[in-house]
Structures are given as C-alpha cells and as structure tokens.
Scaffold this active site. Structure first.
Site, PDB file in Angstrom:
ATOM      1  N   GLY A   1       2.112  -5.031   1.537  1.00 45.57           N
ATOM      2  CA  GLY A   1       2.994  -4.058   2.194  1.00 45.57           C
ATOM      3  C   GLY A   1       4.252  -4.744   2.708  1.00 45.57           C
ATOM      4  O   GLY A   1       4.175  -5.807   3.310  1.00 45.57           O
TER       5      GLY A   1
ATOM      6  N   ARG B   1       1.257  -4.585  -4.903  1.00 45.35           N
ATOM      7  CA  ARG B   1      -0.152  -4.951  -4.688  1.00 45.35           C
ATOM      8  C   ARG B   1      -0.728  -5.083  -6.096  1.00 45.35           C
ATOM      9  O   ARG B   1      -1.141  -4.093  -6.695  1.00 45.35           O
ATOM     10  CB  ARG B   1      -0.884  -3.854  -3.910  1.00 45.35           C
ATOM     11  CG  ARG B   1      -0.313  -3.601  -2.504  1.00 45.35           C
ATOM     12  CD  ARG B   1      -1.286  -2.752  -1.694  1.00 45.35           C
ATOM     13  NE  ARG B   1      -0.684  -2.207  -0.480  1.00 45.35           N
ATOM     14  CZ  ARG B   1      -0.594  -2.854   0.675  1.00 45.35           C
ATOM     15  NH1 ARG B   1      -1.011  -4.087   0.768  1.00 45.35           N
ATOM     16  NH2 ARG B   1      -0.060  -2.267   1.729  1.00 45.35           N
TER      17      ARG B   1
ATOM     18  N   ASP C   1      -3.016 -10.719   4.610  1.00 46.85           N
ATOM     19  CA  ASP C   1      -4.275 -11.368   4.206  1.00 46.85           C
ATOM     20  C   ASP C   1      -4.525 -11.328   2.696  1.00 46.85           C
ATOM     21  O   ASP C   1      -5.005 -12.300   2.115  1.00 46.85           O
ATOM     22  CB  ASP C   1      -5.470 -10.819   5.002  1.00 46.85           C
ATOM     23  CG  ASP C   1      -5.580  -9.314   4.952  1.00 46.85           C
ATOM     24  OD1 ASP C   1      -4.686  -8.659   4.363  1.00 46.85           O
ATOM     25  OD2 ASP C   1      -6.560  -8.769   5.487  1.00 46.85           O
TER      26      ASP C   1
ATOM     27  N   THR D   1       3.754  -8.889   7.886  1.00 48.69           N
ATOM     28  CA  THR D   1       3.043  -7.600   7.864  1.00 48.69           C
ATOM     29  C   THR D   1       3.252  -6.925   9.210  1.00 48.69           C
ATOM     30  O   THR D   1       3.266  -7.600  10.239  1.00 48.69           O
ATOM     31  CB  THR D   1       1.524  -7.765   7.606  1.00 48.69           C
ATOM     32  OG1 THR D   1       0.859  -6.534   7.964  1.00 48.69           O
ATOM     33  CG2 THR D   1       0.891  -8.893   8.398  1.00 48.69           C
TER      34      THR D   1
ATOM     35  N   ASP E   1       1.141  -5.207  10.666  1.00 47.09           N
ATOM     36  CA  ASP E   1      -0.156  -5.012  11.336  1.00 47.09           C
ATOM     37  C   ASP E   1      -0.474  -6.026  12.443  1.00 47.09           C
ATOM     38  O   ASP E   1      -1.329  -5.769  13.279  1.00 47.09           O
ATOM     39  CB  ASP E   1      -1.290  -5.048  10.310  1.00 47.09           C
ATOM     40  CG  ASP E   1      -1.163  -3.948   9.250  1.00 47.09           C
ATOM     41  OD1 ASP E   1      -0.428  -2.976   9.500  1.00 47.09           O
ATOM     42  OD2 ASP E   1      -1.782  -4.086   8.183  1.00 47.09           O
TER      43      ASP E   1
ATOM     44  N   ASP F   1      -2.215  -8.691  12.161  1.00 46.63           N
ATOM     45  CA  ASP F   1      -3.669  -8.894  12.048  1.00 46.63           C
ATOM     46  C   ASP F   1      -4.019 -10.255  11.439  1.00 46.63           C
ATOM     47  O   ASP F   1      -5.057 -10.400  10.791  1.00 46.63           O
ATOM     48  CB  ASP F   1      -4.283  -7.774  11.184  1.00 46.63           C
ATOM     49  CG  ASP F   1      -3.672  -7.710   9.791  1.00 46.63           C
ATOM     50  OD1 ASP F   1      -2.659  -8.384   9.536  1.00 46.63           O
ATOM     51  OD2 ASP F   1      -4.215  -6.978   8.944  1.00 46.63           O
TER      52      ASP F   1
ATOM     53  N   ARG G   1      -3.965  -0.762   9.733  1.00 50.48           N
ATOM     54  CA  ARG G   1      -5.195  -1.001   8.953  1.00 50.48           C
ATOM     55  C   ARG G   1      -6.382  -1.169   9.897  1.00 50.48           C
ATOM     56  O   ARG G   1      -6.663  -0.248  10.650  1.00 50.48           O
ATOM     57  CB  ARG G   1      -5.021  -2.231   8.049  1.00 50.48           C
ATOM     58  CG  ARG G   1      -5.886  -2.140   6.786  1.00 50.48           C
ATOM     59  CD  ARG G   1      -5.702  -3.361   5.926  1.00 50.48           C
ATOM     60  NE  ARG G   1      -4.445  -3.373   5.232  1.00 50.48           N
ATOM     61  CZ  ARG G   1      -4.248  -2.865   4.024  1.00 50.48           C
ATOM     62  NH1 ARG G   1      -5.230  -2.278   3.403  1.00 50.48           N
ATOM     63  NH2 ARG G   1      -3.069  -2.921   3.444  1.00 50.48           N
TER      64      ARG G   1
HETATM   65  O1  F6P Z   1      -0.588  -3.649   5.772  1.00 56.99           O
HETATM   66  C1  F6P Z   1       0.497  -2.833   6.060  1.00 56.99           C
HETATM   67  C2  F6P Z   1       0.130  -1.387   5.916  1.00 56.99           C
HETATM   68  O2  F6P Z   1       1.270  -0.608   6.224  1.00 56.99           O
HETATM   69  C3  F6P Z   1      -1.071  -0.914   6.741  1.00 56.99           C
HETATM   70  O3  F6P Z   1      -0.746  -0.687   8.083  1.00 56.99           O
HETATM   71  C4  F6P Z   1      -1.484   0.314   5.988  1.00 56.99           C
HETATM   72  O4  F6P Z   1      -2.853   0.581   6.183  1.00 56.99           O
HETATM   73  C5  F6P Z   1      -1.202  -0.049   4.553  1.00 56.99           C
HETATM   74  O5  F6P Z   1      -0.257  -1.113   4.587  1.00 56.99           O
HETATM   75  C6  F6P Z   1      -0.656   1.060   3.702  1.00 56.99           C
HETATM   76  O6  F6P Z   1      -0.485   0.554   2.405  1.00 56.99           O
HETATM   77  P1  F6P Z   1       0.239   1.334   1.226  1.00 56.99           P
HETATM   78  O7  F6P Z   1       1.708   1.351   1.517  1.00 56.99           O
HETATM   79  O8  F6P Z   1      -0.077   0.536   0.015  1.00 56.99           O
HETATM   80  O9  F6P Z   1      -0.324   2.704   1.215  1.00 56.99           O
END
Ligand code: F6P
Length: 328
Positions: free
Chosen positions: A15, A76, A107, A130, A132, A134, A176
């Site tokens: 992300g 991703r 991660d 990120t 998050d 985390d 997340r």
């Molecule tokens: O890891 C960053 C994040 O924005 C999280 O907070 C969220 O759960 C996820 O990515 C959403 O991912 P995507 O944009 O692939 O739906």
C-alpha cells in the site's frame, strides 16, 4: 565502506503511503552523494519481475518531496510470492548489475525481501513505509503521521454534521490489524469511544458507554472503529445492533477508506523519510543486509527483517488511560 557497491536499486511496494516520494528522493540523493548509480524499479516487485528499470539521478527527484503517492508506483505482486517469480526478478537484477536493493513498504514487502535475499543472495535493506504504523523496530512508519492528520481532519468535519443533527457517527479507519490510527486519531479528534483490534472491549461495554452518554444529555457522539477490530461485527452490523438495542440514537456510518492513504506528506513524514532514505544507503555501505532502518527516540537504527515483521506491537496503554479519563 564496501568498495564493490556501485549500483543500488530502489522500489516501493504494498500500500502506498505519503512520504514514499520523499524517501525515494533521499535514497537517490544519497546514492549521488556517495557516487553510486541508483536504479528506480517501477511497480514494486512486479516491476522487478518484468524488468521495469530506470536510472534515477538527482534531477529525477526534483519537486517530489511534497507529493503524495509514489512516482515509482506500487503493487501487491502475486507472482513475487512464487519461487519462479523471484527467480525472474533476480535475473533482471543480476543482468542490470544491481549490487543491492532498498525496498520501501510494510510487512509484506519485508517478507518478500527475506526470500529474495535467501534464495538469490541479493543484499536488501528496508525502509518502513505504511500508514498503519504496524512495524516493530521503529517508533513511526512513513505515512502514519500524514494519515493521522487526514483522519483527524475528516472526523472534525463529521463532528460538525453530527452535532447539527444530534447524530451518532461510527467512523471506520484503516490500520489493518493495528489500532494505532484509530487510537491516536480518536484521542486527537475527541472521540467518545474507540474500538481497536489490540483490545476487544466487547460490544456491551460500548453500549454501556453510549447509555451513560445519553443519560448525561449528550446528543451527538463519534465512535472510531479500527477496520481490524475484533467484536465480530462489521461497522454496519455494529450500527444496526446499537439501533436495535438503544433508543434515542440517530445513527450514521462513515467509512473513510483510501483518502487516508493520499495527500501531501506532513513535515514530520518528509523529515522521517529523508532520515531513513539516507540511513538505508549508509546501512548498505556499512555492509548491513536483511535489515530495516527505523527511528528509535529520534535516532536512526537498524533491526533485522524478522524482528520488524514479528507479531503485533503492544498497545499504548498510557494513551488508552488518557482516553478513559478524557471521555468521562
Ligand atoms: O497497509 C495499508 C492499508 O491501507 C491498510 O490500512 C488496509 O487494510 C490496506 O492497506 C488496504 O489495501 P488495498 O489498498 O490493497 O485495498
């Protein structure tokens, strides 16, 4: 300093997060400072598999420090999860003569880096990027501060309409499996209750708290709900449950979603990204490998990837205590 370090590749993966551009900029400029060629890899690990490389110079990163997103783009990559995908990526890196890689992400990005290093011996250093927050081994990740400010700003606006209509709002925020965004933005925006994954307070405690608020004459309220919270109900089910079991609340749900990932990075994120970008190049020059650079009490440190991605971070109990006192 390792004499053979002549070419460093850099990519952003997972992300996107505000401040990633500032981190790329710092990596490119540090490479230029140490007379190393810098290769930008587009679309994260997917671009590595497909050989989407471009030489980056200080000119390539002019006017990017203030921009959200990542100009190298992100992905991703499912293919990189396979041995075959990683072998293709390594072939491109070796053909291009890249000595080491800097990966900016979370991660999943660091997990991919561990495999790439293990299977193909390519030195890798990571930078935590990120929203998050985390990741272990760093007090803050790049993008988190900007996301917090975006969330607080959004909740302030929701509070205006909540109070005009005497409504209860449930606001879902990202993160997340981590509650850092919810807890910190919730306290910063004066939320009445905050639901986070690290602490399953249970729906009943939230109901008691709402009941108490209503009796005290409160006519509007904000509950911040982390997307990963563990009550077992999604935010719409929570809203229905409250509506069915508590009289007198006019309830609305607001899911903030991807606006939390966009926007110009805050000054804090730009400075953090600059420090960590320089730190990553210098870590490689010291011969470090399979580590992430992080910030601990204002000092740039390194921690091995395994530690960085291990388990969840402990809840900020002091902030939880502050919330309990300030919402009484
Ligand atoms: O890891 C960053 C994040 O924005 C999280 O907070 C969220 O759960 C996820 O990515 C959403 O991912 P995507 O944009 O692939 O739906």
């Amino acid at each position: 300093m390792l004499e053979k370090m002549q070419k460093i590749g850099v990519l952003t993966s997972g992300g996107d997060a505000p401040g990633m551009n500032a981190a790329i900029r710092a990596v490119v400029r540090s490479c230029s400072f140490y007379n190393i060629e810098c290769i930008g890899i587009y679309r994260g690990y997917q671009g590595l598999i497909e050989g989407e490389f471009e030489v980056l110079t200080a000119r390539s990163v002019r006017n990017v420090i203030n921009k959200g997103g990542t100009f190298l783009k992100s992905a991703r990559s499912q293919e990189f999860r396979t041995k075959e995908g990683r072998a293709k990526a390594a072939t491109h890196l070796k053909k291009e003569g890249v000595d080491a890689l800097i990966v900016i992400g979370g991660d999943g990005t660091f997990t991919g880096a561990i495999y790439l290093e293990q299977e193909h011996g390519i030195p890798v250093v990571g930078i935590p990027g990120t929203i998050d927050n985390d990741i272990n081994g760093t007090d803050y990740t790049i993008g988190y501060d900007t996301a917090l400010n975006t969330v607080v700003d959004a909740i302030d606006k929701i509070r205006d309409t909540a109070s005009s209509h005497d409504r209860l709002f449930l606001v879902e925020v990202m993160g997340r499996d981590a509650g850092d965004i919810a807890l910190n933005a919730g306290v910063g925006a004066g939320a009445e209750e905050i639901l986070i994954p690290e602490e399953n307070m249970g729906v009943e405690k939230m109901m008691e708290s709402l009941e108490k608020s209503r009796k005290s004459g409160k006519t509007s309220s904000i509950i911040v709900v982390a997307e990963g919270e563990k009550s077992g109900k999604n935010i719409f089910e929570l809203a229905d449950y409250i509506g069915q079991n508590l009289e007198g609340y006019d309830i609305r749900v607001s899911v903030l979603g991807h606006i939390q990932r966009g926007g110009a990075p805050s000054c804090y994120d730009r400075v953090l990204a600059s420090k960590l970008g320089v730190g990553a190049v210098e870590a490689l020059l010291r011969g470090e490998n399979r580590v992430m650079v992080g910030i601990t009490h204002k000092v740039v440190t390194t921690v091995d990837f395994e530690t960085a991605i291990s388990g969840t971070r402990p809840l900020d109990k002091e902030l939880r205590r502050v919330l309990n006192i300030t919402t009484v």
